[in-house]
Design a protein around this motif. Structure first.
Motif, PDB file in Angstrom:
ATOM      1  N   ARG A 145      27.471 -60.562  21.490  1.00  0.00           N
ATOM      2  CA  ARG A 145      27.979 -61.963  20.905  1.00  0.00           C
ATOM      3  C   ARG A 145      29.533 -61.961  21.138  1.00  0.00           C
ATOM      4  NH1 ARG A 145      23.932 -61.504  17.255  1.00  0.00           N
ATOM      5  NH2 ARG A 145      25.270 -60.264  15.786  1.00  0.00           N
ATOM      6  N   LYS A 146      30.186 -60.637  20.886  1.00  0.00           N
ATOM      7  CA  LYS A 146      31.652 -60.758  21.034  1.00  0.00           C
ATOM      8  C   LYS A 146      31.918 -60.578  22.565  1.00  0.00           C
ATOM      9  CE  LYS A 146      35.664 -57.669  19.828  1.00  0.00           C
ATOM     10  NZ  LYS A 146      36.177 -56.426  19.448  1.00  0.00           N
ATOM     11  N   PHE A 147      31.239 -60.039  23.344  1.00  0.00           N
ATOM     12  CA  PHE A 147      31.307 -59.967  24.661  1.00  0.00           C
ATOM     13  C   PHE A 147      31.224 -61.594  25.344  1.00  0.00           C
ATOM     14  CE2 PHE A 147      28.757 -60.050  28.635  1.00  0.00           C
ATOM     15  CZ  PHE A 147      29.913 -59.738  29.757  1.00  0.00           C
ATOM     16  N   LYS A 148      30.215 -62.192  25.034  1.00  0.00           N
ATOM     17  CA  LYS A 148      29.992 -63.519  25.241  1.00  0.00           C
ATOM     18  C   LYS A 148      31.251 -64.447  25.123  1.00  0.00           C
ATOM     19  CE  LYS A 148      26.519 -67.360  24.981  1.00  0.00           C
ATOM     20  NZ  LYS A 148      25.274 -67.997  24.282  1.00  0.00           N
ATOM     21  N   LYS A 149      31.474 -64.259  23.719  1.00  0.00           N
ATOM     22  CA  LYS A 149      32.882 -65.166  23.261  1.00  0.00           C
ATOM     23  C   LYS A 149      33.906 -64.982  23.918  1.00  0.00           C
ATOM     24  CE  LYS A 149      35.219 -66.158  18.754  1.00  0.00           C
ATOM     25  NZ  LYS A 149      35.069 -65.974  17.350  1.00  0.00           N
ATOM     26  N   ASN A 150      34.286 -63.639  24.154  1.00  0.00           N
ATOM     27  CA  ASN A 150      35.592 -63.394  25.128  1.00  0.00           C
ATOM     28  C   ASN A 150      35.444 -63.951  26.365  1.00  0.00           C
ATOM     29  OD1 ASN A 150      36.536 -62.467  22.624  1.00  0.00           O
ATOM     30  ND2 ASN A 150      35.813 -60.247  22.767  1.00  0.00           N
ATOM     31  N   GLN A 151      34.125 -63.946  27.009  1.00  0.00           N
ATOM     32  CA  GLN A 151      34.234 -64.098  28.410  1.00  0.00           C
ATOM     33  C   GLN A 151      34.162 -65.830  28.729  1.00  0.00           C
ATOM     34  OE1 GLN A 151      34.380 -62.319  30.966  1.00  0.00           O
ATOM     35  NE2 GLN A 151      34.606 -60.324  29.442  1.00  0.00           N
ATOM     36  N   ARG A 152      35.092 -66.168  29.482  1.00  0.00           N
ATOM     37  CA  ARG A 152      34.955 -67.654  29.723  1.00  0.00           C
ATOM     38  C   ARG A 152      34.457 -67.973  31.323  1.00  0.00           C
ATOM     39  NH1 ARG A 152      36.101 -69.432  24.852  1.00  0.00           N
ATOM     40  NH2 ARG A 152      37.740 -68.552  24.044  1.00  0.00           N
ATOM     41  N   THR A 153      34.168 -66.919  31.850  1.00  0.00           N
ATOM     42  CA  THR A 153      33.446 -67.147  33.219  1.00  0.00           C
ATOM     43  C   THR A 153      32.086 -67.427  33.237  1.00  0.00           C
ATOM     44  OG1 THR A 153      34.988 -65.616  34.227  1.00  0.00           O
ATOM     45  CG2 THR A 153      33.331 -66.238  35.482  1.00  0.00           C
ATOM     46  N   ARG A 154      31.498 -68.391  34.022  1.00  0.00           N
ATOM     47  CA  ARG A 154      30.310 -68.703  33.981  1.00  0.00           C
ATOM     48  C   ARG A 154      29.558 -68.073  35.332  1.00  0.00           C
ATOM     49  NH1 ARG A 154      29.024 -75.135  32.150  1.00  0.00           N
ATOM     50  NH2 ARG A 154      29.872 -74.934  30.149  1.00  0.00           N
ATOM     51  N   TRP A 155      28.625 -67.264  35.045  1.00  0.00           N
ATOM     52  CA  TRP A 155      27.819 -66.381  36.019  1.00  0.00           C
ATOM     53  C   TRP A 155      26.570 -67.057  36.639  1.00  0.00           C
ATOM     54  CZ3 TRP A 155      29.917 -63.248  31.972  1.00  0.00           C
ATOM     55  CH2 TRP A 155      31.056 -62.391  32.617  1.00  0.00           C
ATOM     56  N   LYS A 156      26.269 -67.129  37.942  1.00  0.00           N
ATOM     57  CA  LYS A 156      25.204 -67.994  38.396  1.00  0.00           C
ATOM     58  C   LYS A 156      24.180 -66.832  38.423  1.00  0.00           C
ATOM     59  CE  LYS A 156      23.577 -70.356  42.358  1.00  0.00           C
ATOM     60  NZ  LYS A 156      23.725 -70.701  43.952  1.00  0.00           N
ATOM     61  N   SER A 157      23.081 -67.309  37.879  1.00  0.00           N
ATOM     62  CA  SER A 157      21.769 -66.198  37.731  1.00  0.00           C
ATOM     63  C   SER A 157      21.209 -66.363  39.073  1.00  0.00           C
ATOM     64  CB  SER A 157      21.230 -66.643  36.526  1.00  0.00           C
ATOM     65  OG  SER A 157      21.446 -66.810  35.436  1.00  0.00           O
ATOM     66  N   ASN A 158      20.696 -64.945  39.360  1.00  0.00           N
ATOM     67  CA  ASN A 158      19.976 -64.748  40.878  1.00  0.00           C
ATOM     68  C   ASN A 158      18.915 -63.857  40.294  1.00  0.00           C
ATOM     69  OD1 ASN A 158      21.649 -62.599  40.281  1.00  0.00           O
ATOM     70  ND2 ASN A 158      22.092 -62.300  42.312  1.00  0.00           N
ATOM     71  N   ARG A 159      17.697 -63.811  41.212  1.00  0.00           N
ATOM     72  CA  ARG A 159      16.676 -63.108  40.811  1.00  0.00           C
ATOM     73  C   ARG A 159      17.033 -61.553  41.114  1.00  0.00           C
ATOM     74  NH1 ARG A 159      11.802 -64.575  39.482  1.00  0.00           N
ATOM     75  NH2 ARG A 159      12.281 -66.809  39.941  1.00  0.00           N
ATOM     76  N   ASN A 160      17.015 -60.946  40.040  1.00  0.00           N
ATOM     77  CA  ASN A 160      17.276 -59.511  40.126  1.00  0.00           C
ATOM     78  C   ASN A 160      16.456 -58.730  39.337  1.00  0.00           C
ATOM     79  OD1 ASN A 160      18.550 -57.064  40.558  1.00  0.00           O
ATOM     80  ND2 ASN A 160      20.451 -57.378  39.005  1.00  0.00           N
ATOM     81  N   LEU A 161      15.215 -58.150  39.853  1.00  0.00           N
ATOM     82  CA  LEU A 161      14.031 -57.566  39.098  1.00  0.00           C
ATOM     83  C   LEU A 161      14.647 -56.206  38.676  1.00  0.00           C
ATOM     84  CD1 LEU A 161      11.030 -58.498  41.264  1.00  0.00           C
ATOM     85  CD2 LEU A 161      11.951 -59.439  39.399  1.00  0.00           C
ATOM     86  N   MET A 162      14.300 -55.982  37.438  1.00  0.00           N
ATOM     87  CA  MET A 162      14.940 -54.572  36.920  1.00  0.00           C
ATOM     88  C   MET A 162      13.570 -53.800  36.170  1.00  0.00           C
ATOM     89  SD  MET A 162      18.240 -54.614  37.440  1.00  0.00           S
ATOM     90  CE  MET A 162      18.924 -53.302  36.448  1.00  0.00           C
ATOM     91  N   HIS A 163      12.933 -53.258  36.997  1.00  0.00           N
ATOM     92  CA  HIS A 163      11.668 -52.434  36.727  1.00  0.00           C
ATOM     93  C   HIS A 163      11.851 -50.865  37.119  1.00  0.00           C
ATOM     94  CE1 HIS A 163       9.728 -55.998  35.400  1.00  0.00           C
ATOM     95  NE2 HIS A 163      10.150 -56.861  36.423  1.00  0.00           N
ATOM     96  N   GLY A 164      12.959 -50.465  37.340  1.00  0.00           N
ATOM     97  CA  GLY A 164      13.163 -49.147  38.035  1.00  0.00           C
ATOM     98  C   GLY A 164      12.630 -48.120  36.878  1.00  0.00           C
ATOM     99  N   GLN A 165      12.847 -48.290  35.758  1.00  0.00           N
ATOM    100  CA  GLN A 165      12.685 -47.293  34.701  1.00  0.00           C
ATOM    101  C   GLN A 165      11.482 -47.694  33.995  1.00  0.00           C
ATOM    102  OE1 GLN A 165      16.043 -46.743  31.976  1.00  0.00           O
ATOM    103  NE2 GLN A 165      17.534 -46.306  33.643  1.00  0.00           N
ATOM    104  N   CYS A 166      10.408 -48.717  34.235  1.00  0.00           N
ATOM    105  CA  CYS A 166       9.218 -48.967  33.678  1.00  0.00           C
ATOM    106  C   CYS A 166       8.234 -47.911  34.220  1.00  0.00           C
ATOM    107  CB  CYS A 166       8.852 -50.411  34.030  1.00  0.00           C
ATOM    108  SG  CYS A 166      10.058 -51.808  33.467  1.00  0.00           S
ATOM    109  N   PRO A 167       7.225 -47.594  33.036  1.00  0.00           N
ATOM    110  CA  PRO A 167       6.196 -46.729  33.551  1.00  0.00           C
ATOM    111  C   PRO A 167       5.283 -47.291  34.697  1.00  0.00           C
ATOM    112  CG  PRO A 167       5.839 -47.315  31.518  1.00  0.00           C
ATOM    113  CD  PRO A 167       7.341 -48.005  31.984  1.00  0.00           C
ATOM    114  N   ASN A 168       4.754 -46.497  35.559  1.00  0.00           N
ATOM    115  CA  ASN A 168       3.996 -47.001  36.437  1.00  0.00           C
ATOM    116  C   ASN A 168       2.410 -46.905  36.136  1.00  0.00           C
ATOM    117  OD1 ASN A 168       5.930 -47.349  38.556  1.00  0.00           O
ATOM    118  ND2 ASN A 168       5.753 -45.082  38.909  1.00  0.00           N
ATOM    119  N   GLY A 169       1.557 -47.467  36.846  1.00  0.00           N
ATOM    120  CA  GLY A 169       0.087 -47.174  36.379  1.00  0.00           C
ATOM    121  C   GLY A 169      -0.591 -48.602  35.864  1.00  0.00           C
TER     122      GLY A 169
END
Length: 290
Positions: free
Chosen positions: A185-209
């Motif tokens: 929350r502190k990070f969000k409050k101090n940041q004034r920049t708006r980032w544009k979301s893009n599809r970035n899948l983050m499943h590298g550490q998820c278990p397989n199977g």
């Protein structure tokens, strides 16, 4: 009621009932105080025996916390309690006060004076030290695992109480979770920049199977197409919060959270003083009578 003689007299007069004189009221009040002290001590002794039978040893973990009559660390009265992590029962209690009616009135006589002379904020540290110091003699227990606040100063007072580094501090998972939310929350409050979301899948550490808890990995194992509904975090955001993530994923910190316990799991102990146990007027009356 948690009130004094005057409030009780007004209530009885309103109900048209007889009431005792002030001196008789104080005598019964002191008798009740002694009975409560005796009952409290016996219950805590029984709780310590229960811990010994449950653990089959004389070492145990306790949650340590302090509470005050008033907020803002300006209170004259406070107490510190230790609660068993295994049974959830109070093992010991240290009540402290900086106020003495006899000393205030400058009356020269033998009396039970205040048992604490320092700042209100330091009550928790002093109370914890007193409780740990007498644990072997009065409870036949050693509190070797300390569950407390993330910034608890009391732990530094007791970590060598039974010998060098004999007390280990374990982290409350609730406080760790709170730290994560606070920093984000502190990070969000101090940041004034708006980032544009893009599809970035983050499943590298998820278990397989097929038995994986990750739906993406389960779909991949069945060779089915998985539609990701939520976009991942942008790489620019990931770079900024990575330092906080790595700090809170420190192995030493996570090791202290393996117990999955929460500090103050039994808040009923902290609610007792607010129920009239620290009535300043009653304390003054007791001191004056003594």
């Amino acid at each position: 009621m948690g009130r004094g003689f005057s409030a009780g007299m007004k209530l009885l007069c309103t109900l048209n009932l007889p009431y005792v004189c002030k001196k008789t009221f104080r005598i019964h009040e002191l008798k009740l105080l002694e009975a409560v002290k005796y009952s409290c001590e016996e219950n805590m002794k029984a709780a310590s025996k229960e811990v010994q039978n449950f653990k089959k040893t004389t070492t145990c973990g306790v949650s340590v916390d302090g509470t005050w009559q008033r907020r803002g660390h300006m209170s004259l009265n406070g107490c510190v309690s230790v609660i068993s992590i295994d049974t959830g029962k109070i093992l010991d209690l240290e009540v402290m006060t900086q106020y003495c009616k006899m000393c205030e009135m400058n009356i020269k006589c033998d009396h039970e004076c205040s048992n604490y002379k320092c700042s209100s904020g330091n009550m928790e540290s002093v109370g914890a030290f007193r409780i740990f110091e007498r644990s072997v003699m009065k409870r036949e227990l050693q509190y070797t695992e300390y569950y407390g606040d993330g910034d608890s100063k009391a732990f530094l007072k007791v970590k060598d109480i039974y010998g060098e580094d004999t007390v280990t501090k374990l982290e409350c998972i609730g406080y760790v979770q709170k730290r994560v939310g606070s920093r984000l929350r502190k990070f969000k409050k101090n940041q004034r920049t708006r980032w544009k979301s893009n599809r970035n899948l983050m499943h590298g550490q998820c278990p397989n199977g097929k038995d994986s808890w990750c739906r993406y990995k389960r779909s991949s194992s069945d060779k089915r197409q998985y539609l990701e509904n939520s976009p991942g975090l942008p790489n620019s955001v990931m770079k900024v919060i990575k330092a906080t993530y790595l700090e809170l994923c420190d192995k030493n910190l996570l090791k202290k959270c393996l117990h999955a316990g929460i500090h103050g799991t039994k808040p009923c102990g902290n609610q007792l003083p607010s129920a009239g146990g620290f009535d300043r007027r009653a304390w003054r009356s007791q001191q004056a009578l003594q």
